[in-house]
Motif scaffolding. Structure first.
Motif, PDB file in Angstrom:
ATOM      1  N   GLN A  13     -33.428  12.922   5.845  1.00 30.29           N
ATOM      2  CA  GLN A  13     -33.390  10.827   4.993  1.00 30.29           C
ATOM      3  C   GLN A  13     -32.162  10.944   4.997  1.00 30.29           C
ATOM      4  O   GLN A  13     -31.454   9.670   4.871  1.00 30.29           O
ATOM      5  CB  GLN A  13     -34.246  11.430   3.686  1.00 30.29           C
ATOM      6  N   VAL A  14     -31.185  11.205   4.598  1.00 36.90           N
ATOM      7  CA  VAL A  14     -29.421  11.129   3.926  1.00 36.90           C
ATOM      8  C   VAL A  14     -29.228  10.192   5.849  1.00 36.90           C
ATOM      9  O   VAL A  14     -28.740   9.126   5.896  1.00 36.90           O
ATOM     10  CB  VAL A  14     -28.785  12.132   3.876  1.00 36.90           C
ATOM     11  N   VAL A  15     -29.448  11.306   6.843  1.00 32.42           N
ATOM     12  CA  VAL A  15     -28.988  10.874   7.766  1.00 32.42           C
ATOM     13  C   VAL A  15     -30.351   9.319   8.465  1.00 32.42           C
ATOM     14  O   VAL A  15     -29.140   8.665   8.300  1.00 32.42           O
ATOM     15  CB  VAL A  15     -29.954  11.872   9.023  1.00 32.42           C
ATOM     16  N   ASP A  16     -31.177   9.096   8.126  1.00 35.07           N
ATOM     17  CA  ASP A  16     -31.524   7.682   7.880  1.00 35.07           C
ATOM     18  C   ASP A  16     -30.442   6.780   7.414  1.00 35.07           C
ATOM     19  O   ASP A  16     -30.918   5.668   8.108  1.00 35.07           O
ATOM     20  CB  ASP A  16     -33.290   7.977   7.478  1.00 35.07           C
ATOM     21  N   SER A  17     -31.038   6.946   6.356  1.00 34.80           N
ATOM     22  CA  SER A  17     -29.902   6.534   5.059  1.00 34.80           C
ATOM     23  C   SER A  17     -28.919   6.135   5.393  1.00 34.80           C
ATOM     24  O   SER A  17     -28.169   4.724   5.654  1.00 34.80           O
ATOM     25  CB  SER A  17     -30.742   6.395   3.634  1.00 34.80           C
ATOM     26  N   LEU A  18     -27.729   6.813   5.590  1.00 33.78           N
ATOM     27  CA  LEU A  18     -26.477   6.947   6.216  1.00 33.78           C
ATOM     28  C   LEU A  18     -26.386   5.927   7.453  1.00 33.78           C
ATOM     29  O   LEU A  18     -25.609   5.222   7.783  1.00 33.78           O
ATOM     30  CB  LEU A  18     -25.960   7.628   6.332  1.00 33.78           C
ATOM     31  N   LYS A  19     -27.065   5.747   8.622  1.00 28.85           N
ATOM     32  CA  LYS A  19     -27.213   5.015   9.711  1.00 28.85           C
ATOM     33  C   LYS A  19     -27.584   4.089   9.737  1.00 28.85           C
ATOM     34  O   LYS A  19     -26.661   3.267   9.584  1.00 28.85           O
ATOM     35  CB  LYS A  19     -28.249   5.368  10.709  1.00 28.85           C
ATOM     36  N   VAL A  20     -27.886   3.416   8.445  1.00 26.85           N
ATOM     37  CA  VAL A  20     -28.599   1.786   7.941  1.00 26.85           C
ATOM     38  C   VAL A  20     -27.027   1.482   7.009  1.00 26.85           C
ATOM     39  O   VAL A  20     -26.649   0.857   7.420  1.00 26.85           O
ATOM     40  CB  VAL A  20     -29.690   1.983   6.984  1.00 26.85           C
ATOM     41  N   ALA A  21     -27.218   1.883   6.366  1.00 27.95           N
ATOM     42  CA  ALA A  21     -25.798   1.702   5.178  1.00 27.95           C
ATOM     43  C   ALA A  21     -24.790   1.394   5.714  1.00 27.95           C
ATOM     44  O   ALA A  21     -23.846   0.305   5.832  1.00 27.95           O
ATOM     45  CB  ALA A  21     -25.400   2.837   4.347  1.00 27.95           C
ATOM     46  N   LEU A  22     -24.336   2.002   7.231  1.00 29.19           N
ATOM     47  CA  LEU A  22     -22.723   2.511   7.860  1.00 29.19           C
ATOM     48  C   LEU A  22     -23.019   1.641   8.820  1.00 29.19           C
ATOM     49  O   LEU A  22     -22.102   0.659   9.614  1.00 29.19           O
ATOM     50  CB  LEU A  22     -21.751   3.249   7.910  1.00 29.19           C
ATOM     51  N   MET A  23     -23.903   0.878   9.988  1.00 24.89           N
ATOM     52  CA  MET A  23     -23.708   0.529  10.830  1.00 24.89           C
ATOM     53  C   MET A  23     -23.624  -1.190  11.165  1.00 24.89           C
ATOM     54  O   MET A  23     -22.767  -1.225  11.657  1.00 24.89           O
ATOM     55  CB  MET A  23     -25.453   0.309  11.939  1.00 24.89           C
ATOM     56  N   GLY A  24     -23.829  -1.638   9.324  1.00 25.89           N
ATOM     57  CA  GLY A  24     -23.385  -2.935   9.191  1.00 25.89           C
ATOM     58  C   GLY A  24     -21.786  -3.238   8.680  1.00 25.89           C
ATOM     59  O   GLY A  24     -21.172  -3.862   9.395  1.00 25.89           O
ATOM     60  N   PRO A  25     -21.089  -2.983   7.659  1.00 26.00           N
ATOM     61  CA  PRO A  25     -20.064  -2.328   7.414  1.00 26.00           C
ATOM     62  C   PRO A  25     -19.030  -2.231   8.140  1.00 26.00           C
ATOM     63  O   PRO A  25     -17.946  -3.069   8.892  1.00 26.00           O
ATOM     64  CB  PRO A  25     -20.127  -1.325   6.519  1.00 26.00           C
ATOM     65  N   LEU A  26     -19.655  -1.434   9.387  1.00 26.71           N
ATOM     66  CA  LEU A  26     -18.884  -0.817  10.448  1.00 26.71           C
ATOM     67  C   LEU A  26     -18.840  -1.061  12.119  1.00 26.71           C
ATOM     68  O   LEU A  26     -18.002  -2.066  12.425  1.00 26.71           O
ATOM     69  CB  LEU A  26     -19.191   0.585  10.986  1.00 26.71           C
ATOM     70  N   ALA A  27     -19.950  -2.326  11.912  1.00 27.37           N
ATOM     71  CA  ALA A  27     -19.690  -3.434  13.669  1.00 27.37           C
ATOM     72  C   ALA A  27     -19.305  -4.449  12.819  1.00 27.37           C
ATOM     73  O   ALA A  27     -17.742  -4.926  13.461  1.00 27.37           O
ATOM     74  CB  ALA A  27     -21.020  -3.786  13.371  1.00 27.37           C
ATOM     75  N   GLY A  28     -18.624  -4.761  11.446  1.00 28.86           N
ATOM     76  CA  GLY A  28     -17.571  -5.495  10.760  1.00 28.86           C
ATOM     77  C   GLY A  28     -16.982  -5.731  11.242  1.00 28.86           C
ATOM     78  O   GLY A  28     -15.945  -6.171  11.893  1.00 28.86           O
ATOM     79  N   ILE A  29     -16.137  -4.405  10.739  1.00 29.92           N
ATOM     80  CA  ILE A  29     -14.844  -3.775  11.235  1.00 29.92           C
ATOM     81  C   ILE A  29     -13.998  -3.803  12.241  1.00 29.92           C
ATOM     82  O   ILE A  29     -13.315  -4.167  13.223  1.00 29.92           O
ATOM     83  CB  ILE A  29     -14.346  -2.812  10.299  1.00 29.92           C
ATOM     84  N   GLY A  30     -14.975  -3.281  13.133  1.00 27.17           N
ATOM     85  CA  GLY A  30     -14.452  -2.823  14.923  1.00 27.17           C
ATOM     86  C   GLY A  30     -14.959  -3.776  15.118  1.00 27.17           C
ATOM     87  O   GLY A  30     -13.897  -3.749  16.043  1.00 27.17           O
ATOM     88  N   ASP A  31     -15.930  -4.975  15.145  1.00 27.54           N
ATOM     89  CA  ASP A  31     -15.633  -5.826  15.569  1.00 27.54           C
ATOM     90  C   ASP A  31     -14.969  -6.461  15.680  1.00 27.54           C
ATOM     91  O   ASP A  31     -14.177  -7.527  16.797  1.00 27.54           O
ATOM     92  CB  ASP A  31     -16.916  -6.881  15.906  1.00 27.54           C
ATOM     93  N   THR A  32     -14.341  -7.128  14.330  1.00 24.26           N
ATOM     94  CA  THR A  32     -12.941  -8.081  14.140  1.00 24.26           C
ATOM     95  C   THR A  32     -11.621  -7.150  14.168  1.00 24.26           C
ATOM     96  O   THR A  32     -11.291  -8.286  15.472  1.00 24.26           O
ATOM     97  CB  THR A  32     -12.657  -7.773  12.308  1.00 24.26           C
ATOM     98  N   ILE A  33     -11.414  -5.927  14.260  1.00 23.40           N
ATOM     99  CA  ILE A  33     -10.331  -5.425  15.613  1.00 23.40           C
ATOM    100  C   ILE A  33     -10.496  -5.919  17.167  1.00 23.40           C
ATOM    101  O   ILE A  33      -8.944  -6.226  17.588  1.00 23.40           O
ATOM    102  CB  ILE A  33      -9.898  -4.130  15.241  1.00 23.40           C
ATOM    103  N   GLN A  34     -11.862  -5.229  16.919  1.00 22.30           N
ATOM    104  CA  GLN A  34     -11.365  -5.489  18.391  1.00 22.30           C
ATOM    105  C   GLN A  34     -11.189  -6.736  19.128  1.00 22.30           C
ATOM    106  O   GLN A  34     -10.836  -7.465  20.143  1.00 22.30           O
ATOM    107  CB  GLN A  34     -12.383  -4.538  19.216  1.00 22.30           C
TER     108      GLN A  34
END
Lengths: 248, 287
Positions: free
Chosen positions: B104-125
């Motif tokens: 359950q932690v895995v599932d919620s961690l994926k949902v919680a992090l994919m948005g913010p990390l997409a933002g950071i990664g796409d910005t820098i790249q």
């Protein structure tokens, strides 16, 4: 009417397939117009043309990004087909005149590839239900095929069947066209820069642009030197910022 | 980043965490690094790639067939983030958490992090790393050097290589990763720093890349030199250069920027306008 053999067309189709799939994973930049154009130039025997067309398309694409899986002009396929056709004699103006419309039209193929792949995840659902991990893994591997073929097939057909007719069509380009294409090729980087700037906090950070401009335009500093100054400026400003407001 | 961090013990609810061997973790990491997006599709995007990469872990952790099927189905849900910067730490953290049977932690961690990390990664790249490399590489290529595409290729390789340390970072941090990303102070600071550096470089790139955009216009004027009337040809470009060097490139970029932001034209329409401008101005001999 001069054209390409089926083997050149096949080689370029394979190059297009590899380029897009290795862009998906592990993320090699072989789909970048600059790399795609240069390798195409080597295959068709006109490296300088591949470099020029690749570089021009790359400069147009600054700031373009597939945010959240969005479709952007396909400059990879544009560079491959444009370089191949330009190398038959039309040079840079013929190449760009083919590459840019190709890049725009290919957005339709990108959408098609991304849509067809949906089939594989539904198939994977069924394998998952049965606990068939091999089946699931195969659905994942096969998912690259729509991606690769939506690039490879247009490249193959355009180079094998299209290059000769298109070349004879634009064989004797009028001077106004060649001049217009050359001028347009020079000003197109303005689009790339504008796209890039439109995503930067220009209102807040505009003075940094002036620093770089003055260094080049008035002090004639090479761009490598400007990059070094940029690092220094960034860190100096960072030091001057108050620390309290962040959690670092 | 490289000092060893203790794996935090997490409540397991008596299900018994599994110790993963290095080979299994490595297998999962390479699957994720190489194939994550191979089956990218509109419906669930990177989901199948994520699921495929997790298979070695699932098979080590879950003994019964039903448990395995349940875990596979959990990973077939929608997932999408920046593949090089965003996904490796998330994947690393979820590998560690799967081994502790924290589904359950895995599932919620994926949902919680994919948005913010997409933002950071796409910005820098997308607005810093790729454009700056691309302009350097393109200017080398325009000068006829094979070094341009080579630089582009090596930079892509370096960006991919970054996925390895980022994966292990996530693997060591586990759930701790979420709180680090949420705090965000360091991330903002790095993005800010990179933005400032990027803008200085872009300020220099505009005139250097577009240096060839010059007007060939000239006009003749009659001047009286020592009593004799002679014609003198004045090049408009050299007059401009004395006032503001590279004025035409700057105006063109400002014009394109205005079309994008002011008139809200799409990039394709801006391109059409630039074609009209390029052909028009070259036909009347201004450019």
């Amino acid at each position: 009417m001069e054209g390409y053999s089926i083997w050149v067309a096949a080689a370029l189709a394979v190059w297009a397939y590899i380029g897009i799939v290795l862009q998906l994973g592990p993320g090699l930049w072989w789909h970048e117009a600059l790399v795609a154009g240069a390798v195409t130039g080597m295959i068709v025997g006109d490296l300088p043309l591949g470099l020029t067309i690749g570089a021009t398309l790359t400069l147009m694409s600054l700031g373009l990004w597939t945010y959240g899986g969005a479709t952007i002009p396909d400059f990879q396929t544009g560079a491959i087909i444009g370089t191949a056709i330009g190398a038959l004699g039309g040079g840079m103006s013929a190449g760009l005149a083919v590459a840019i419309p190709t890049a725009l039209l290919m957005t339709q193929m990108d959408v098609l590839g991304r849509a067809i792949t949906t089939f594989f995840i539904h198939a994977a659902d069924r394998y998952a239900e049965e606990g068939n991990e091999r089946g699931l893994a195969w659905m994942h591997f096969l998912g690259q095929i729509p991606w690769g073929l939506t690039r490879a097939i247009p490249v193959f057909l355009a180079v094998w069947l299209g290059a000769g007719p298109i070349q004879s069509l634009i064989h004797s380009l009028p001077a106004w066209f060649t001049n217009g294409m050359t001028t347009t090729g020079r000003i197109l980087p303005a689009l790339g820069f504008a796209l890039l700037l439109s995503q930067l906090p220009l209102r807040k950070y505009w003075p940094f642009l002036l620093v770089g401009f003055v260094l080049f335009a008035y002090l004639k500093m090479p761009v490598i030197g400007i990059a070094v100054v940029a690092v220094a400026v960034g860190f100096i400003v960072n030091m001057l910022q108050p620390r309290g407001q962040s959690n670092v | 980043m490289s000092e060893p961090v203790e794996n935090r013990p997490v409540e397991t609810g008596g299900q018994g965490p599994v110790e993963l061997d290095r080979a299994t973790v490595g297998n999962a990491m390479w699957r994720h690094l190489i194939t994550l997006q191979w089956s990218w599709n509109y419906e669930r995007m990177q989901a199948l790639g994520y699921c495929y990469s997790m298979l070695p872990v699932i098979n080590k952790v879950y003994r019964s067939r039903d448990e395995r099927i349940a875990a596979i189905k959990r990973h077939l849900v929608f997932y999408n983030t920046n593949p090089q910067v965003g996904s490796p730490p998330i994947f690393g953290a979820t590998v560690a958490l799967e081994a502790q049977k924290q589904g359950q932690v895995v599932d919620s961690l994926k949902v919680a992090l994919m948005g913010p990390l997409a933002g950071i990664g796409d910005t820098i790249q997308a607005i810093l790393y790729r454009p700056i490399i691309a302009v350097f590489a393109a200017s080398m290529a325009l000068a006829g050097s094979m070094g341009g595409p080579l630089l582009m290729f090596l930079s892509g390789l370096l960006w991919t290589a970054l996925m390895i340390p980022l994966f292990w970072l996530g693997y060591r941090e586990g759930v701790g990763l979420a709180s680090q990303v949420a705090e965000g102070g360091l991330v903002t600071r790095i993005t800010d720093l990179a933005t400032m550096m990027g803008m200085v470089v872009i300020g220099g790139f505009v005139p250097s890349i577009m240096a060839k955009v010059q007007t060939p216009l000239e006009f003749a004027r009659r001047v009286t030199v020592q009593g004799k009337v002679t014609e003198q040809v004045v090049k408009i470009q050299s007059v401009l250069d004395q006032i503001v060097p590279y004025l035409i490139p700057v105006l063109l970029v400002a014009f394109a920027y205005w079309l994008l932001r002011g008139l809200k034209l799409s990039p394709v329409w801006v391109m059409v306008v630039l074609f009209v401008v390029g052909f028009g101005l070259s036909a009347i001999g201004v450019l």
